[in-house]
Structures are given as structure tokens and as C-alpha cells.
Scaffold this active site. Sequence first.
Site, PDB file in Angstrom:
ATOM      1  N   SER A  80       2.815  -6.235  18.586  1.00 55.34           N
ATOM      2  CA  SER A  80       1.649  -7.119  18.654  1.00 55.34           C
ATOM      3  C   SER A  80       1.486  -8.027  17.440  1.00 55.34           C
ATOM      4  CB  SER A  80       0.377  -6.287  18.831  1.00 55.34           C
ATOM      5  OG  SER A  80       0.057  -5.627  17.623  1.00 55.34           O
ATOM      6  N   THR A 121      -3.014 -12.735  26.259  1.00 56.61           N
ATOM      7  CA  THR A 121      -3.534 -13.122  24.937  1.00 56.61           C
ATOM      8  C   THR A 121      -3.783 -14.617  24.799  1.00 56.61           C
ATOM      9  OG1 THR A 121      -2.842 -13.353  22.622  1.00 56.61           O
ATOM     10  CG2 THR A 121      -1.083 -13.030  24.200  1.00 56.61           C
ATOM     11  N   GLU A 123      -2.849 -16.234  22.439  1.00 54.67           N
ATOM     12  CA  GLU A 123      -1.626 -16.806  21.855  1.00 54.67           C
ATOM     13  C   GLU A 123      -0.825 -17.578  22.909  1.00 54.67           C
ATOM     14  OE1 GLU A 123      -0.049 -16.800  18.541  1.00 54.67           O
ATOM     15  OE2 GLU A 123      -2.183 -16.637  18.206  1.00 54.67           O
ATOM     16  N   TYR A 145       6.281 -14.097  20.293  1.00 53.12           N
ATOM     17  CA  TYR A 145       5.250 -13.196  20.833  1.00 53.12           C
ATOM     18  C   TYR A 145       4.527 -13.861  22.008  1.00 53.12           C
ATOM     19  CZ  TYR A 145       0.726 -10.805  21.153  1.00 53.12           C
ATOM     20  OH  TYR A 145      -0.397 -10.156  21.622  1.00 53.12           O
ATOM     21  N   LYS A 149       4.579 -12.819  25.985  1.00 51.65           N
ATOM     22  CA  LYS A 149       3.338 -12.461  26.691  1.00 51.65           C
ATOM     23  C   LYS A 149       3.109 -13.345  27.916  1.00 51.65           C
ATOM     24  CE  LYS A 149       1.190  -8.997  24.586  1.00 51.65           C
ATOM     25  NZ  LYS A 149       0.567  -7.849  25.245  1.00 51.65           N
TER      26      LYS A 149
HETATM   27  P1  NAP Z   1      -1.815  -2.497  18.288  1.00 55.15           P
HETATM   28  O1  NAP Z   1      -2.920  -1.852  17.501  1.00 55.15           O
HETATM   29  O2  NAP Z   1      -0.659  -3.066  17.570  1.00 55.15           O
HETATM   30  O3  NAP Z   1      -1.300  -1.412  19.335  1.00 55.15           O
HETATM   31  C1  NAP Z   1      -0.096  -1.583  20.029  1.00 55.15           C
HETATM   32  C2  NAP Z   1       0.350  -0.271  20.608  1.00 55.15           C
HETATM   33  O4  NAP Z   1       1.602  -0.486  21.269  1.00 55.15           O
HETATM   34  C3  NAP Z   1       0.588   0.839  19.588  1.00 55.15           C
HETATM   35  O5  NAP Z   1      -0.016   2.006  20.077  1.00 55.15           O
HETATM   36  C4  NAP Z   1       2.102   0.979  19.555  1.00 55.15           C
HETATM   37  O6  NAP Z   1       2.509   2.312  19.337  1.00 55.15           O
HETATM   38  C5  NAP Z   1       2.476   0.582  20.977  1.00 55.15           C
HETATM   39  N1  NAP Z   1       3.875   0.176  21.089  1.00 55.15           N
HETATM   40  C6  NAP Z   1       4.575  -0.649  20.272  1.00 55.15           C
HETATM   41  N2  NAP Z   1       5.854  -0.737  20.673  1.00 55.15           N
HETATM   42  C7  NAP Z   1       5.970   0.076  21.755  1.00 55.15           C
HETATM   43  C8  NAP Z   1       7.040   0.420  22.612  1.00 55.15           C
HETATM   44  N3  NAP Z   1       8.274  -0.073  22.419  1.00 55.15           N
HETATM   45  N4  NAP Z   1       6.804   1.284  23.618  1.00 55.15           N
HETATM   46  C9  NAP Z   1       5.565   1.801  23.813  1.00 55.15           C
HETATM   47  N5  NAP Z   1       4.509   1.509  23.039  1.00 55.15           N
HETATM   48  C10 NAP Z   1       4.703   0.649  22.021  1.00 55.15           C
HETATM   49  O7  NAP Z   1      -2.404  -3.663  19.212  1.00 55.15           O
HETATM   50  P2  NAP Z   1      -3.894  -3.905  19.731  1.00 55.15           P
HETATM   51  O8  NAP Z   1      -4.571  -4.832  18.798  1.00 55.15           O
HETATM   52  O9  NAP Z   1      -4.523  -2.618  20.102  1.00 55.15           O
HETATM   53  O10 NAP Z   1      -3.605  -4.756  21.057  1.00 55.15           O
HETATM   54  C11 NAP Z   1      -3.432  -4.124  22.319  1.00 55.15           C
HETATM   55  C12 NAP Z   1      -2.722  -5.073  23.256  1.00 55.15           C
HETATM   56  O11 NAP Z   1      -3.480  -6.267  23.422  1.00 55.15           O
HETATM   57  C13 NAP Z   1      -1.349  -5.525  22.785  1.00 55.15           C
HETATM   58  O12 NAP Z   1      -0.551  -5.686  23.940  1.00 55.15           O
HETATM   59  C14 NAP Z   1      -1.607  -6.880  22.135  1.00 55.15           C
HETATM   60  O13 NAP Z   1      -0.439  -7.652  22.181  1.00 55.15           O
HETATM   61  C15 NAP Z   1      -2.701  -7.403  23.043  1.00 55.15           C
HETATM   62  N6  NAP Z   1      -3.666  -8.318  22.444  1.00 55.15           N
HETATM   63  C16 NAP Z   1      -4.292  -8.014  21.284  1.00 55.15           C
HETATM   64  C17 NAP Z   1      -5.263  -8.866  20.786  1.00 55.15           C
HETATM   65  C18 NAP Z   1      -6.005  -8.539  19.514  1.00 55.15           C
HETATM   66  O14 NAP Z   1      -6.603  -9.452  18.945  1.00 55.15           O
HETATM   67  N7  NAP Z   1      -6.038  -7.290  19.078  1.00 55.15           N
HETATM   68  C19 NAP Z   1      -5.605 -10.018  21.496  1.00 55.15           C
HETATM   69  C20 NAP Z   1      -4.954 -10.286  22.699  1.00 55.15           C
HETATM   70  C21 NAP Z   1      -4.001  -9.426  23.184  1.00 55.15           C
HETATM   71  P3  NAP Z   1       3.381   2.720  18.047  1.00 55.15           P
HETATM   72  O15 NAP Z   1       2.467   2.517  16.883  1.00 55.15           O
HETATM   73  O16 NAP Z   1       3.737   4.109  18.326  1.00 55.15           O
HETATM   74  O17 NAP Z   1       4.550   1.794  18.023  1.00 55.15           O
HETATM   75  O1  F7E Z   2      -3.382 -13.971  11.984  1.00 50.51           O
HETATM   76  C1  F7E Z   2      -3.460 -16.582   9.360  1.00 50.51           C
HETATM   77  C2  F7E Z   2      -2.297 -16.597  10.339  1.00 50.51           C
HETATM   78  O2  F7E Z   2      -1.961 -11.934  12.117  1.00 50.51           O
HETATM   79  C3  F7E Z   2      -4.529 -14.767  12.188  1.00 50.51           C
HETATM   80  C4  F7E Z   2      -2.775 -10.360  17.321  1.00 50.51           C
HETATM   81  O3  F7E Z   2      -3.655  -9.325  17.671  1.00 50.51           O
HETATM   82  O4  F7E Z   2      -4.408 -12.048  17.781  1.00 50.51           O
HETATM   83  C5  F7E Z   2      -3.555 -11.539  16.774  1.00 50.51           C
HETATM   84  O5  F7E Z   2      -2.632 -12.524  16.357  1.00 50.51           O
HETATM   85  C6  F7E Z   2      -4.382 -16.098  11.443  1.00 50.51           C
HETATM   86  C7  F7E Z   2      -3.044 -16.806  11.651  1.00 50.51           C
HETATM   87  O6  F7E Z   2      -3.512 -12.544  14.034  1.00 50.51           O
HETATM   88  C8  F7E Z   2      -2.484 -14.503   6.564  1.00 50.51           C
HETATM   89  O7  F7E Z   2      -1.367 -17.613  10.005  1.00 50.51           O
HETATM   90  C9  F7E Z   2      -3.327 -16.477   6.849  1.00 50.51           C
HETATM   91  O8  F7E Z   2      -3.291 -18.157  11.852  1.00 50.51           O
HETATM   92  O9  F7E Z   2      -4.460 -11.678  11.965  1.00 50.51           O
HETATM   93  P1  F7E Z   2      -3.307 -12.430  12.475  1.00 50.51           P
HETATM   94  P2  F7E Z   2      -2.911 -13.524  15.148  1.00 50.51           P
HETATM   95  O10 F7E Z   2      -1.608 -14.085  14.746  1.00 50.51           O
HETATM   96  O11 F7E Z   2      -3.994 -14.485  15.506  1.00 50.51           O
HETATM   97  C10 F7E Z   2      -3.743 -12.502  18.965  1.00 50.51           C
HETATM   98  C11 F7E Z   2      -4.801 -12.973  19.945  1.00 50.51           C
HETATM   99  C12 F7E Z   2      -2.802 -11.499  19.520  1.00 50.51           C
HETATM  100  O12 F7E Z   2      -2.572 -11.438  20.728  1.00 50.51           O
HETATM  101  C13 F7E Z   2      -1.963 -10.762  18.553  1.00 50.51           C
HETATM  102  O13 F7E Z   2      -1.421  -9.565  19.119  1.00 50.51           O
HETATM  103  O14 F7E Z   2      -4.457 -15.822  10.047  1.00 50.51           O
HETATM  104  N1  F7E Z   2      -3.154 -15.928   8.088  1.00 50.51           N
HETATM  105  N2  F7E Z   2      -2.924 -15.634   5.902  1.00 50.51           N
HETATM  106  C14 F7E Z   2      -2.643 -14.710   7.936  1.00 50.51           C
HETATM  107  N3  F7E Z   2      -2.317 -13.783   8.847  1.00 50.51           N
HETATM  108  C15 F7E Z   2      -1.829 -12.597   8.380  1.00 50.51           C
HETATM  109  N4  F7E Z   2      -1.508 -11.634   9.275  1.00 50.51           N
HETATM  110  N5  F7E Z   2      -1.638 -12.364   7.047  1.00 50.51           N
HETATM  111  C16 F7E Z   2      -1.947 -13.287   6.087  1.00 50.51           C
HETATM  112  O15 F7E Z   2      -1.779 -13.043   4.899  1.00 50.51           O
END
Ligand code: NAP
Ligand code: F7E
Length: 314
Positions: A80, A121, A123, A145, A149
Site C-alpha cells: 500500500s 483508491t 490514487e 501502485y 489498483k
Molecule cells: P496497510 O496498513 O498497509 O495494510 C495492508 C495489509 O495488506 C497488511 O495487513 C499487510 O500484511 C497486507 N499485505 C501486504 N502484502 C500482502 C500479500 N502479499 N498478501 C497478503 N496480504 C498482504 O494498508 P491500509 O491503509 O490498511 O489500506 C487497506 C487497503 O486500502 C489497501 O489495499 C490500500 O491499498 C487501500 N487504500 C488505502 C487508503 C488509505 O489511505 N489508507 C486509501 C485508499 C485505498 P503484512 O503486514 O503481513 O504484509
Molecule cells: O503521501 C507527500 C507525498 O505516503 C502523501 C496510501 O494509503 O493514500 C496513501 O498514499 C503525500 C504525497 O500517502 C513525505 O509525496 C511529503 O504527496 O502519506 P503518503 P499517499 O501516497 O497519498 C492513498 C489514497 C492510498 O491508496 C495509499 O495506499 O505526502 N510527502 N513528504 C511525503 N510522503 C511520505 N510518505 N513521506 C514523506 O516524507
Amino acid sequence: MRALITGATGQDGSYLSELLLQKGYEVYGMFTQRATPSTRNVDHLPELKLLKGDLTDQGSIDAIMKESEPDEVYNLGAQSFVKSSWDIPEYTGNVNALGTLRVLDAIRKYSPYARFYQASTSEMFGQVQEVPQKETTMFYPRSPYGVAKLYAHWMTINYRESFGMHASCGILFNHESPRRGEHFVTRKIALAAARISQKKQHELVLGNLDPQRDIGHAKDYVRAMWLMLQQDDPDDYVIATGETHSIEEMVQVCFEYVNLDWKDYVRQDEEFMRPAEVNLLVGDPSKAKEKLSWEPEYTWKEILQEMIDVEMKK
Ligand code: NAP
Ligand code: F7E
């Protein structure tokens, strides 16, 4: 009711497990059981039945599907972290894109009446083609990513249309919590603000401070996932707050909360910049509000403050 959650040990998986257990579900969670255990988000949930498996391994997914016989499947497992997806694009595709196909196929074979939720997402909107983004906005992913997705998103729609599956996609915008992984920007900032205020860290090194994100609380967002699967018909929904803030604003709010001036502690470095950036995300959640009666309960400032409070206690 029985539910199967892939990614049960992650941020969303843990909150969703709590929600479903509270509702009386029997909950199964797929987890990867790496050499270093990663179950700390769910260690307080002894009722959650963890089954070993991997989204890159069809045999393990089939076995889990047969054992759990779910009424609902939530596919939250993923690589993720967007930034890592440039370093490991093939693996990201294998887990996030083909992994979803494998789960859909296991449902088709072994649990054809199970309802399916796909973790799509914001994204996928990437270089946004419309502001705010809604279900009909054209996609333009900007990272391996996002591209992976998008494959999973369309494959879910394809299985719904081809096989009549009750399969829904939640297009979720960023959502955060104290359980957010430490590499994500909000957690990194909250952790640093707390540690710097306690003199345990002296600076915070970030990448691009200009991108704007629409952030909500993971607790609110997992409620939306469940609501989608309670509808008579499957569909796709944007889940967002409708407000957006730059990373710089987030830094400012966090440092103000601990009575510090962020400019004294924050430095930028190329290391945290991305080959292609998503500059602006802001969602229009009208459809979810109308059809699911879903509303977010937390504001962006409350979320960041809760994250800092938790770090302060630690
Ligand atoms: P997260 O904390 O990174 O959790 C991801 C989970 O996926 C972990 O439990 C991880 O387990 C598991 N995983 C990774 N690789 C795997 C594999 N090869 N086989 C089976 N399980 C695996 O992510 P989250 O923030 O809870 O997000 C949940 C979902 O929503 C993800 O699909 C993410 O892409 C999507 N999403 C997140 C956001 C957001 O802002 N949080 C927004 C939109 C969509 P291990 O630690 O054991 O690897
Ligand atoms: O970055 C900027 C970076 O890594 C947010 C995932 O849950 O949400 C998440 O993806 C922003 C970006 O999240 C740093 O460039 C600046 O613009 O916290 P992030 P993300 O990339 O938005 C989407 C919806 C998902 O689906 C994903 O799984 O912050 N940024 N400085 C930084 N980001 C990180 N990580 N670290 C920095 O130092």
C-alpha cells in the site's frame, strides 16, 4: 454472518475486524506471517481467526476461502505504500492487481454468493481530470501502485458484470489513524511532532510539502465499506470528506498542537520526493451520503491531534 478480510493486520483491516466483531460476525483474517510478526494492530482481538496466506499465492487463497466459507469478503491486502511501488513495481502489480483477480476467482469457484469489497483508491485519479473527483471522473494513475489498483478496480467491475457477483469498489481517499504505518506522511509528522516536543528527535525530513490530500479517519471509512455490502445492489462509491489540505498545512497544525514552530525543525530532502507526484486530491462523497447515508465523524484536525496524543502517551 461470516466475513473474510485480506490485509486484516493492517490499519483498515484492524478497524474493520473490530467493527464486524462488534456486529456479531465470525471474522477470518488472512495474514502473511512474516518472520518478524506484524500482528500488533490485532493482538487485542483474540476472537479474530487469523489464517496464513498470501495474495501472490492462489493455493493459499483457495484454501482460506474454503475454510472460512464467507458471506462477505473484504479485499484490503496490498503493497500500500505508493513510493515503494516505483522500487518494486512487479511485486506491487502481483499483490495489488493479480492478487485481487485471485481472490475474485476463489470466490467464483468456492463462495459464489459471497459479497465482495475491493479497496480501490483515489490514487487511480492521480493527475486529476476533474475537481472534485467523483465516481464518473476519468482515471489517470501516476504510480505503479495506482496502475495496479486500477486493474483491480476494473477486474472487480468485470466480475460483477460477467458473473453477476455482488462486488463493490470503495474509491477511498486518504484515511489515517494512530495505526497508520510509520512511513506515511501523517504518521511520520505526528510521531516527529511528539518526539521533537519531548526532545527525543531534533528534526523532521520530508519530501514535497505542496501536495494536497483529502484526509479522513480510518474508523469512519471502514464503516462505509460495511455499508456498501449491505446494499441490495453492488456499486462503486467515492469515500472522502470533500476538504483538502496541503502537507505543509498538516505539518503546521501538528507542530502548533505541541507549541512549536515547524519552520525550526522541518527540512526537505530529495529522498522523499516521488518520480511523479499526485498534486491534488479532493473527493465528492455525495453519492455515498445519499445512497449509504454515510457521513464522516472526524475532522482532519481531530485526526492529527488524536495521532499526536497517542504518540505522546507512548
Ligand atoms: P496497510 O496498513 O498497509 O495494510 C495492508 C495489509 O495488506 C497488511 O495487513 C499487510 O500484511 C497486507 N499485505 C501486504 N502484502 C500482502 C500479500 N502479499 N498478501 C497478503 N496480504 C498482504 O494498508 P491500509 O491503509 O490498511 O489500506 C487497506 C487497503 O486500502 C489497501 O489495499 C490500500 O491499498 C487501500 N487504500 C488505502 C487508503 C488509505 O489511505 N489508507 C486509501 C485508499 C485505498 P503484512 O503486514 O503481513 O504484509
Ligand atoms: O503521501 C507527500 C507525498 O505516503 C502523501 C496510501 O494509503 O493514500 C496513501 O498514499 C503525500 C504525497 O500517502 C513525505 O509525496 C511529503 O504527496 O502519506 P503518503 P499517499 O501516497 O497519498 C492513498 C489514497 C492510498 O491508496 C495509499 O495506499 O505526502 N510527502 N513528504 C511525503 N510522503 C511520505 N510518505 N513521506 C514523506 O516524507
